[in-house]
Design a protein around this motif. Sequence first.
Motif, mmCIF file in Angstrom:
data_model
loop_
_atom_site.group_PDB
_atom_site.id
_atom_site.type_symbol
_atom_site.label_atom_id
_atom_site.label_comp_id
_atom_site.label_asym_id
_atom_site.label_seq_id
_atom_site.Cartn_x
_atom_site.Cartn_y
_atom_site.Cartn_z
ATOM 1 N N ASP A 3 13.244 -2.692 1.803
ATOM 2 C CA ASP A 3 14.061 -3.722 2.443
ATOM 3 C C ASP A 3 15.324 -3.101 3.036
ATOM 4 O O ASP A 3 15.711 -3.425 4.165
ATOM 5 N N GLY A 4 15.953 -2.196 2.283
ATOM 6 C CA GLY A 4 17.182 -1.555 2.754
ATOM 7 C C GLY A 4 16.952 -0.689 3.976
ATOM 8 O O GLY A 4 17.747 -0.712 4.922
ATOM 9 N N GLY A 5 15.862 0.076 3.984
ATOM 10 C CA GLY A 5 15.558 0.930 5.131
ATOM 11 C C GLY A 5 15.341 0.120 6.400
ATOM 12 O O GLY A 5 15.788 0.512 7.484
ATOM 13 N N ILE A 6 14.672 -1.000 6.262
ATOM 14 C CA ILE A 6 14.409 -1.869 7.421
ATOM 15 C C ILE A 6 15.707 -2.527 7.892
ATOM 16 O O ILE A 6 16.015 -2.524 9.081
ATOM 17 N N ALA A 7 16.493 -3.064 6.968
ATOM 18 C CA ALA A 7 17.741 -3.738 7.324
ATOM 19 C C ALA A 7 18.723 -2.772 7.984
ATOM 20 O O ALA A 7 19.378 -3.119 8.974
ATOM 21 N N THR A 8 18.819 -1.559 7.465
ATOM 22 C CA THR A 8 19.736 -0.561 7.999
ATOM 23 C C THR A 8 19.395 -0.186 9.439
ATOM 24 O O THR A 8 20.264 0.201 10.201
ATOM 25 N N ARG A 9 18.135 -0.321 9.799
ATOM 26 C CA ARG A 9 17.693 0.027 11.156
ATOM 27 C C ARG A 9 17.573 -1.211 12.047
ATOM 28 O O ARG A 9 16.849 -1.199 13.019
ATOM 29 N N ASN A 10 18.298 -2.280 11.682
ATOM 30 C CA ASN A 10 18.338 -3.523 12.446
ATOM 31 C C ASN A 10 16.960 -4.154 12.616
ATOM 32 O O ASN A 10 16.684 -4.821 13.594
ATOM 33 N N GLY A 11 16.091 -3.910 11.635
ATOM 34 C CA GLY A 11 14.759 -4.503 11.671
ATOM 35 C C GLY A 11 14.723 -5.808 10.912
ATOM 36 O O GLY A 11 15.765 -6.393 10.591
ATOM 37 N N ALA A 12 13.532 -6.258 10.617
ATOM 38 C CA ALA A 12 13.343 -7.511 9.886
ATOM 39 C C ALA A 12 12.014 -7.461 9.157
ATOM 40 O O ALA A 12 11.112 -6.712 9.552
ATOM 41 N N GLU A 15 10.280 -6.451 -1.085
ATOM 42 C CA GLU A 15 9.677 -5.285 -1.724
ATOM 43 C C GLU A 15 10.747 -4.526 -2.499
ATOM 44 O O GLU A 15 11.854 -5.026 -2.682
ATOM 45 N N ASN A 16 10.438 -3.321 -2.871
ATOM 46 C CA ASN A 16 11.411 -2.432 -3.493
ATOM 47 C C ASN A 16 12.644 -2.342 -2.595
ATOM 48 O O ASN A 16 12.524 -2.328 -1.369
ATOM 49 N N LEU A 17 13.820 -2.258 -3.197
ATOM 50 C CA LEU A 17 15.066 -2.275 -2.428
ATOM 51 C C LEU A 17 15.151 -1.170 -1.382
ATOM 52 O O LEU A 17 15.809 -1.338 -0.345
ATOM 53 N N MET A 18 14.488 -0.056 -1.585
ATOM 54 C CA MET A 18 14.533 1.018 -0.593
ATOM 55 C C MET A 18 13.795 0.620 0.687
ATOM 56 O O MET A 18 14.191 1.017 1.781
ATOM 57 N N LEU A 22 6.393 4.142 6.256
ATOM 58 C CA LEU A 22 7.658 3.469 6.525
ATOM 59 C C LEU A 22 8.827 4.407 6.229
ATOM 60 O O LEU A 22 9.767 4.522 7.021
ATOM 61 N N GLY A 23 8.757 5.102 5.105
ATOM 62 C CA GLY A 23 9.808 6.063 4.763
ATOM 63 C C GLY A 23 9.900 7.195 5.773
ATOM 64 O O GLY A 23 10.993 7.621 6.152
ATOM 65 N N ASP A 56 0.838 -1.195 0.000
ATOM 66 C CA ASP A 56 0.000 0.000 0.000
ATOM 67 C C ASP A 56 0.878 1.253 0.000
ATOM 68 O O ASP A 56 1.801 1.371 0.813
ATOM 69 N N VAL A 57 0.599 2.190 -0.909
ATOM 70 C CA VAL A 57 1.453 3.374 -1.037
ATOM 71 C C VAL A 57 1.452 4.235 0.226
ATOM 72 O O VAL A 57 2.471 4.840 0.569
ATOM 73 N N GLY A 58 0.335 4.302 0.934
ATOM 74 C CA GLY A 58 0.307 5.066 2.183
ATOM 75 C C GLY A 58 1.212 4.442 3.226
ATOM 76 O O GLY A 58 1.944 5.134 3.941
#
Length: 193
Positions: free
Chosen positions: A148-157, A143-146, A88-89, A81-83
């Motif tokens: 997955d990357g945003g979550i991984a960078t913040r030690n999420g999953a 999902e889009n790399l941004m 997330l961003g 969902d775009v919202g």
Amino acid sequence: MRAYLAGPEVFLPNAREVLDRKIALARSYGFMPVSPGDLTVPETETKYQRGLAISAINESLMSSADLIIANLTPFRGVSADVGTVFELGFMCARGCPAFAFSNATENHFERVSTFYRSDVHLGADGRHRGPDGMALENFDMTENLMLDGGIATRNGAIVTRKVAPDQLFLDLTAFEECLKLAAERLLKPAIGA
């Protein structure tokens, strides 16, 4: 910790029931949940003003939160969902821990390939391309790399789980697995300190 619960559940006919189940689960793992739909939207003169009011409320809720748990189950297409993606961003930009779940196990590339009815070819540049000539992301990411990357960078999953099509936005098993991971990473260290 205040956990912002993002996702398209607000569009369900039984939205309040599903949101209340998510809220109760979040509390059971030690989080103070906040989610879209928690506040009453003031009366407005136009639909546009109502949309702005909802956006402002959601931004206020996110600004009060310490982390996000986002439902990235594909919604009305091949992607989340775009919202929810905006939320997330927003939270990643604030530097908050980010966790997500999806009730679909196919990765982004597989879903886009299916959308194109497997009419995907390897271009001269070595990138996979659809019938429209546009390149496809092929990084074995949910999902889009941004995202997955945003979550991984913040030690999420990101937790994924396959559910029946009629349960895509009702099954909370992956959400609960996500809560467990978030609690282990964010709450347990504080308890032992």
